[in-house]
Design an enzyme around this catalytic site. Structure first.
Site, mmCIF file in Angstrom:
data_model
loop_
_atom_site.group_PDB
_atom_site.id
_atom_site.type_symbol
_atom_site.label_atom_id
_atom_site.label_comp_id
_atom_site.label_asym_id
_atom_site.label_seq_id
_atom_site.Cartn_x
_atom_site.Cartn_y
_atom_site.Cartn_z
ATOM 1 C CG ASP A 91 -6.165 -1.431 5.862
ATOM 2 O OD1 ASP A 91 -5.687 -2.246 5.049
ATOM 3 O OD2 ASP A 91 -5.482 -0.554 6.408
ATOM 4 N NE ARG A 142 -7.803 -8.412 1.430
ATOM 5 C CZ ARG A 142 -6.875 -7.475 1.604
ATOM 6 N NH1 ARG A 142 -6.539 -6.706 0.580
ATOM 7 N NH2 ARG A 142 -6.293 -7.310 2.773
ATOM 8 C CB THR A 161 -0.867 0.017 1.274
ATOM 9 O OG1 THR A 161 -1.575 -1.214 1.365
ATOM 10 C CG2 THR A 161 -1.853 1.163 1.260
ATOM 11 C CB THR A 172 0.909 -0.007 4.739
ATOM 12 O OG1 THR A 172 1.311 -1.145 3.967
ATOM 13 C CG2 THR A 172 2.059 0.417 5.630
#
Length: 304
Positions: free
Chosen positions: A201, A198, A170, A221
């Site tokens: 966050d 999927r 991320t 992350t």
């Protein structure tokens, strides 16, 4: 006074074991991202513009797992997630599962500013982005040879293989501008070989992304499933507001809780005062900071 912090993911990066070419590419990418954000903030621009500029540049850089260079799903295509939030009014926008919009972070900003919604997903998110005039690309644009190799390697381990131990790629940025306003942005391709639509966050406001001028701007992350359960980014702000913790205490405390729940990763954050901090529970995290005080640093490993 302004401050900018960015991250390019946390994970198993160890000194002497990270490929030298990858290390150089990521350091170059972090420096270029700092340049992009600094150009906005040093000119008196706002924090939202700065974090979007950083995220767009990193989405275009194949060294990071966001936009071009994203990890591949189990089926072999790319699905991108992103979120952006303004701390002044706590406005937010997010997208998930995008397949054709070149810069998901700009789509997230369009959701925040040009729609009545906060979160859009999949075909609908791409359709909205097209209507907003955002650049569209074929899905193959996002795919790199290295990401394809990683998918093949993981799939050889079995149909249920899960990339939870390698690197959470991320990217994110947090900033406080000269007016004292905060913003946070996060973008990702997710986990290699993810299935069934999927979503982690990163695009979930309060989990991987949050900004509140009363406390902090946070980008996370890590293993997204656990950060979601911990409401990690919001929890940092809550500990500052209600428990009187400083930025570093709040970050360290939330990541300790995430670790107790079975997750690892990292977070970056800035406060309205210009205070900046990061914390991570993995061997390394791609990270960088700069500010109007002239300080500038780029780091990867835990001992930097």
């Amino acid at each position: 006074m302004w401050t900018l912090m960015i991250h390019g993911g946390a994970g198993s990066m160890r000194r002497g074991k990270l490929d030298a070419g990858m290390e150089a590419a990521c350091r170059d990418g972090l420096n270029a991202a700092l340049d992009a954000g600094e150009a906005v903030l040093a000119a008196g621009g706002n924090a939202v513009d700065a974090v979007e500029a950083v995220a767009r540049l990193m989405e275009d850089d194949p060294a990071f797992n966001a936009g071009r260079g994203s990890t591949l799903t189990h089926e072999g295509h790319v699905e991108c997630d992103a979120a952006i939030m303004s701390g002044a009014e706590r406005r937010a926008g997010a997208v998930a599962g995008m397949r054709s919009t070149r810069n998901p972070i700009s789509a997230a900003r369009a959701v925040m500013e040009d729609s009545p919604h906060v979160l859009m997903s999949k075909d609908g998110a791409d359709e909205f982005a097209r209507e907003m005039g955002l650049d569209q690309v074929p899905n193959k644009y996002f795919i790199t040879e290295e990401r394809h190799r990683q998918l093949v390697e993981l799939l050889t381990k079995g149909a249920d293989a899960f990339d939870a131990d390698i690197k959470y790629g991320t990217i994110g940025a947090v900033a406080v501008d000269a007016q004292g306003h905060l913003a946070a942005a996060t973008s990702t391709g997710g986990l290699t070989a993810k299935r069934w639509g999927r979503i982690g966050d990163s695009p979930l406001i309060g989990a991987g992304t949050y900004a509140d001028d009363r406390a902090a701007a946070v980008s996370a992350t890590g293993l997204g499933e656990v950060f979601i359960r911990a409401a990690a980014a919001h929890e940092v702000c809550a500990r500052m507001r209600y428990a009187g913790m400083n930025l570093q205490q709040a970050l360290d405390g939330v990541l300790a809780e995430v670790q107790e729940m079975g997750g690892t990763g990292g977070m970056i954050a800035v406060a309205p005062s210009g205070e900046a901090a990061w914390s991570f529970t993995t061997p390394g995290m791609y990270r960088a900071r700069s500010g109007s005080d002239g300080e500038r640093m780029v780091a990867i490993f835990g001992d930097e």
